[in-house]
Structure formats: structure tokens, C-alpha cells
Design a protein around this motif. Structure first.
Motif, short mmCIF file in Angstrom:
data_model
loop_
_atom_site.label_atom_id
_atom_site.label_comp_id
_atom_site.label_asym_id
_atom_site.label_seq_id
_atom_site.Cartn_x
_atom_site.Cartn_y
_atom_site.Cartn_z
N LEU A 67 0.82 -1.20 0.00
CA LEU A 67 0.00 0.00 0.00
C LEU A 67 0.86 1.26 0.00
CD1 LEU A 67 -2.80 -1.09 2.49
CD2 LEU A 67 -2.99 -0.89 0.01
N ALA A 68 1.98 1.21 0.73
CA ALA A 68 2.90 2.36 0.73
C ALA A 68 3.47 2.61 -0.65
CB ALA A 68 4.02 2.13 1.74
N ALA A 69 3.61 1.54 -1.44
CA ALA A 69 4.14 1.67 -2.80
C ALA A 69 3.06 2.10 -3.79
CB ALA A 69 4.75 0.36 -3.25
N GLY A 70 1.82 2.26 -3.31
CA GLY A 70 0.76 2.75 -4.17
C GLY A 70 0.01 1.69 -4.94
N ARG A 71 0.16 0.43 -4.56
CA ARG A 71 -0.54 -0.63 -5.29
C ARG A 71 -2.02 -0.65 -4.95
NH1 ARG A 71 2.93 -5.95 -4.29
NH2 ARG A 71 1.25 -6.83 -5.57
N PRO A 72 -2.91 -0.93 -5.90
CA PRO A 72 -4.35 -0.94 -5.64
C PRO A 72 -4.73 -2.00 -4.61
CG PRO A 72 -3.89 -0.93 -8.00
CD PRO A 72 -2.58 -1.19 -7.31
N VAL A 73 -5.80 -1.71 -3.87
CA VAL A 73 -6.23 -2.61 -2.80
C VAL A 73 -6.56 -3.99 -3.34
CG1 VAL A 73 -8.04 -3.03 -1.09
CG2 VAL A 73 -7.01 -0.76 -1.28
N ALA A 74 -7.26 -4.07 -4.45
CA ALA A 74 -7.63 -5.38 -5.01
C ALA A 74 -6.40 -6.20 -5.36
CB ALA A 74 -8.51 -5.19 -6.24
N GLU A 75 -5.40 -5.54 -5.89
CA GLU A 75 -4.15 -6.23 -6.24
C GLU A 75 -3.44 -6.71 -5.00
OE1 GLU A 75 0.22 -5.01 -7.97
OE2 GLU A 75 -1.53 -4.02 -8.84
N VAL A 76 -3.43 -5.87 -3.96
CA VAL A 76 -2.78 -6.26 -2.70
C VAL A 76 -3.47 -7.48 -2.11
CG1 VAL A 76 -2.25 -5.53 -0.33
CG2 VAL A 76 -1.97 -3.92 -2.23
N ALA A 77 -4.81 -7.48 -2.13
CA ALA A 77 -5.56 -8.62 -1.59
C ALA A 77 -5.18 -9.91 -2.32
CB ALA A 77 -7.05 -8.35 -1.71
N ARG A 78 -5.10 -9.84 -3.64
CA ARG A 78 -4.73 -11.03 -4.40
C ARG A 78 -3.32 -11.49 -4.07
NH1 ARG A 78 -7.32 -8.13 -8.57
NH2 ARG A 78 -5.30 -7.47 -9.40
N THR A 79 -2.43 -10.54 -3.91
CA THR A 79 -1.03 -10.87 -3.64
C THR A 79 -0.87 -11.64 -2.34
OG1 THR A 79 -0.25 -8.94 -4.87
CG2 THR A 79 1.27 -9.90 -3.27
N VAL A 80 -1.63 -11.26 -1.32
CA VAL A 80 -1.50 -11.94 -0.01
C VAL A 80 -2.50 -13.07 0.16
CG1 VAL A 80 -0.52 -9.89 1.08
CG2 VAL A 80 -3.01 -10.25 1.15
N GLY A 81 -3.25 -13.36 -0.89
CA GLY A 81 -4.15 -14.51 -0.86
C GLY A 81 -5.40 -14.31 -0.03
N LEU A 82 -5.91 -13.08 0.00
CA LEU A 82 -7.12 -12.79 0.76
C LEU A 82 -8.17 -12.16 -0.14
CD1 LEU A 82 -5.60 -11.13 3.96
CD2 LEU A 82 -6.51 -13.46 3.78
N GLY A 83 -9.44 -12.34 0.23
CA GLY A 83 -10.49 -11.56 -0.39
C GLY A 83 -10.44 -10.14 0.14
N GLU A 84 -11.11 -9.22 -0.54
CA GLU A 84 -11.04 -7.82 -0.10
C GLU A 84 -11.68 -7.63 1.28
OE1 GLU A 84 -11.59 -4.58 -2.87
OE2 GLU A 84 -11.49 -5.96 -4.56
N ARG A 85 -12.74 -8.37 1.60
CA ARG A 85 -13.33 -8.26 2.94
C ARG A 85 -12.37 -8.80 4.00
NH1 ARG A 85 -19.78 -9.90 2.44
NH2 ARG A 85 -20.38 -8.17 1.07
N GLN A 86 -11.70 -9.91 3.68
CA GLN A 86 -10.72 -10.45 4.63
C GLN A 86 -9.57 -9.47 4.84
OE1 GLN A 86 -10.14 -14.08 2.27
NE2 GLN A 86 -10.70 -15.29 4.09
N LEU A 87 -9.12 -8.86 3.75
CA LEU A 87 -8.05 -7.86 3.87
C LEU A 87 -8.51 -6.69 4.72
CD1 LEU A 87 -5.29 -6.69 3.12
CD2 LEU A 87 -6.35 -5.79 1.01
N HIS A 88 -9.76 -6.30 4.58
CA HIS A 88 -10.28 -5.18 5.38
C HIS A 88 -10.25 -5.53 6.86
CE1 HIS A 88 -12.56 -1.43 5.82
NE2 HIS A 88 -13.22 -2.05 6.78
N ARG A 89 -10.67 -6.74 7.22
CA ARG A 89 -10.65 -7.15 8.62
C ARG A 89 -9.22 -7.22 9.16
NH1 ARG A 89 -14.92 -10.58 6.84
NH2 ARG A 89 -13.48 -12.33 6.54
N LEU A 90 -8.32 -7.80 8.37
CA LEU A 90 -6.92 -7.85 8.78
C LEU A 90 -6.38 -6.45 9.01
CD1 LEU A 90 -4.16 -9.40 9.06
CD2 LEU A 90 -3.86 -9.00 6.61
N SER A 91 -6.71 -5.53 8.12
CA SER A 91 -6.19 -4.16 8.22
C SER A 91 -6.74 -3.43 9.45
CB SER A 91 -6.54 -3.38 6.95
OG SER A 91 -5.89 -3.93 5.83
N LEU A 92 -8.01 -3.62 9.75
CA LEU A 92 -8.59 -2.98 10.93
C LEU A 92 -7.86 -3.42 12.19
CD1 LEU A 92 -12.44 -3.10 10.28
CD2 LEU A 92 -10.95 -1.10 10.20
N ASP A 93 -7.59 -4.72 12.30
CA ASP A 93 -6.91 -5.23 13.48
C ASP A 93 -5.45 -4.80 13.54
OD1 ASP A 93 -9.20 -6.47 14.36
OD2 ASP A 93 -8.62 -8.48 13.67
#
Length: 247
Positions: free
Chosen positions: A159-185
Motif C-alpha cells: 500500500l505504501a508503494a501505491g498498489r491498488p487494494v484489489a491487487e494487494v488482496a490477491r497478492t496476499v491470498g485474501l479476499g477484499e473483505r478479509q483484507l479489510h478485517r486484517l487491516s482494521l486489526d
């Protein structure tokens, strides 16, 4: 503090701030003495363990400016700033519980442990001694914490490098909702907000280095200079020009 250096500090911190790298990966040891008309502390995605006026405090990740109104000039703060995603392992609570808050450490840790650290910090005598106590305290907490989720650092870096959220989610093997929960915590807010905050930090760093606003917009990942201006105002409540001269 030995290797201290006078700096402009992180974005939005008044002149007189001093920092040096910590032996904890990505962390910074810092001191600051408030001055009259100091500007606000701006969002940076980080959490801090702070000693001030005989008290241990925790600063959570911010979504907007934190004014120093009401803090008397000359008040001394000493702290350890943890990079995005590290705070939960130190403080023992999800970062979302600390978002936009300043809370006593005693609200998060057992009273006996807080009393012990408070006594050691009070006995340290100098800002350098205090910050070493805080650093050591955090080091012990991190050593005893569960192994970090490697995805957290990967998400922050992407994210610091400016990559889109959807791309980041795919890279770490998460859905966007899962990434959102991980990020909140881990970070205290969702990935889109974290991306905006980290982009702000990047933009202010470039501007403080003397880069022109149009070039800042391009290099920090904004659509144009107008987009940069809107985002700075939205996240800080002030135009870039005022932020660069505050404090």
C-alpha cells in the motif's frame, strides 16, 4: 540520546523534535518539547508508547490531525514510534481499538507491569535513559508476542508503494473483505484509508525536501496537484503550505 538529530520530525510535528532509529525493526525513538503555536500531529499510520509528565501513554493510529491545544509549552514527550502493524503485538489489543485515541498504558496492561515501567522511567533521569527504558519494554513485549503475520508487513509495504487494494488482496491470498478485517486489526483502519495516510506521509516528506507541489503529486501517486491539495486538506484540515511552516 547519543545519535539524536534535530529534524523537522514526522509530518506535522513542530521543530525541536529529535529522533534516531531504534534497534527494533522499523521503529523510531523520539523526543519532543511543545512550543507555542505548534502545529498538529498528523496521521502517519503508526502507534507510539509515550512518557510524559510522569505518565505512560499510548497514541493510536490517527485518521486526522491531533491538536496540541491545551498542552502547555515546554511539555516534554519521549516515545517509541512503531511502524504500521506492530502496535497490536506491543499493546495487546487490535489497533482499531486505539484509533484516534490517547490512552493510559494502565488501561491496556496489568497494573503491576505498568508500575514497574513507570518507576524505571522515572528513575532514568534523562530523555536518553527514558527512551531506552521504553525501547527495552517494547522489545520484551515483542519477543513474547505470537509470531507476526507476515501478510501484515507485506500489505503495508504494498500500500505504501501505491498498489491498488484489489491487487494487494490477491497478492496476499485474501479476499477484499478479509483484507479489510486484517487491516482494521493490524493498522487501525481499512486498507484504503491506510493507503491514503501512507501516501500523505510520502507527499509531505517530498514537500519538506523542497520538491515542488506538481512533482510531489506525480511522485506520491496523486492524479494531479488538485487531487494532492484536496487529500492533504481532507486528512490534515490545512493546506500544504501551512503544514510546511507550522511549528
Amino acid at each position: 540520546m547519543g545519535e539524536e538529530r534535530e529534524t523537522g520530525g514526522p509530518p506535522g510535528v513542530a521543530a525541536g523534535y529529535q529522533e534516531r532509529p531504534s534497534r527494533l525493526a522499523g521503529a523510531v525513538l523520539w523526543t519532543n518539547t511543545t512550543r507555542p503555536l505548534a502545529g498538529p500531529v498528523l496521521p502517519d499510520g503508526c502507534t507510539d508508547l509515550i512518557w510524559s509528565e510522569g505518565r505512560l501513554l499510548v497514541a493510536g493510529p490517527d485518521t486526522g490531525p491531533q491538536d496540541l491545544h491545551g498542552v502547555p509549552p515546554g511539555t516534554r514527550f519521549t516515545g517509541v514510534r512503531f511502524p504500521p502493524g506492530v502496535g497490536p503485538a506491543v499493546f495487546g489489543v487490535p489497533a482499531g481499538e486505539l484509533r484516534d485515541r490517547r490512552v493510559p498504558l494502565a488501561d491496556l496492561w496489568p497494573a503491576g507491569r505498568v508500575r514497574e515501567v513507570t518507576e524505571r522511567a522515572a528513575a532514568a533521569g534523562t530523555p536518553g535513559g527514558v527512551v531506552r527504558v521504553l525501547e527495552r519494554t517494547a522489545e520484551v513485549r515483542l519477543r513474547r508476542a505470537a509470531p507476526p503475520d507476515g501478510r501484515t508487513a507485506e500489505v503495508a509495504a504494498a500500500l505504501a508503494a501505491g498498489r491498488p487494494v484489489a491487487e494487494v488482496a490477491r497478492t496476499v491470498g485474501l479476499g477484499e473483505r478479509q483484507l479489510h478485517r486484517l487491516s482494521l486489526d493490524a493498522f487501525g483502519y481499512g486498507p484504503k484509508t491506510l493507503a491514503r495516510v501512507l501516501r500523505l506521509v510520502r507527499a509531505l516528506g517530498l514537500a519538506r525536501a523542497g520538491v515542488g507541489y506538481a512533482e510531489v503529486a506525480v511522485r506520491a501517486g496523486y492524479a494531479d496537484q488538485a487531487h494532492l491539495a484536496r487529500e492533504v486538506k481532507a486528512l490534515t484540515g490545512a493546506p500544504m503550505s501551512r503544514l510546511l511552516t507550522s511549528g
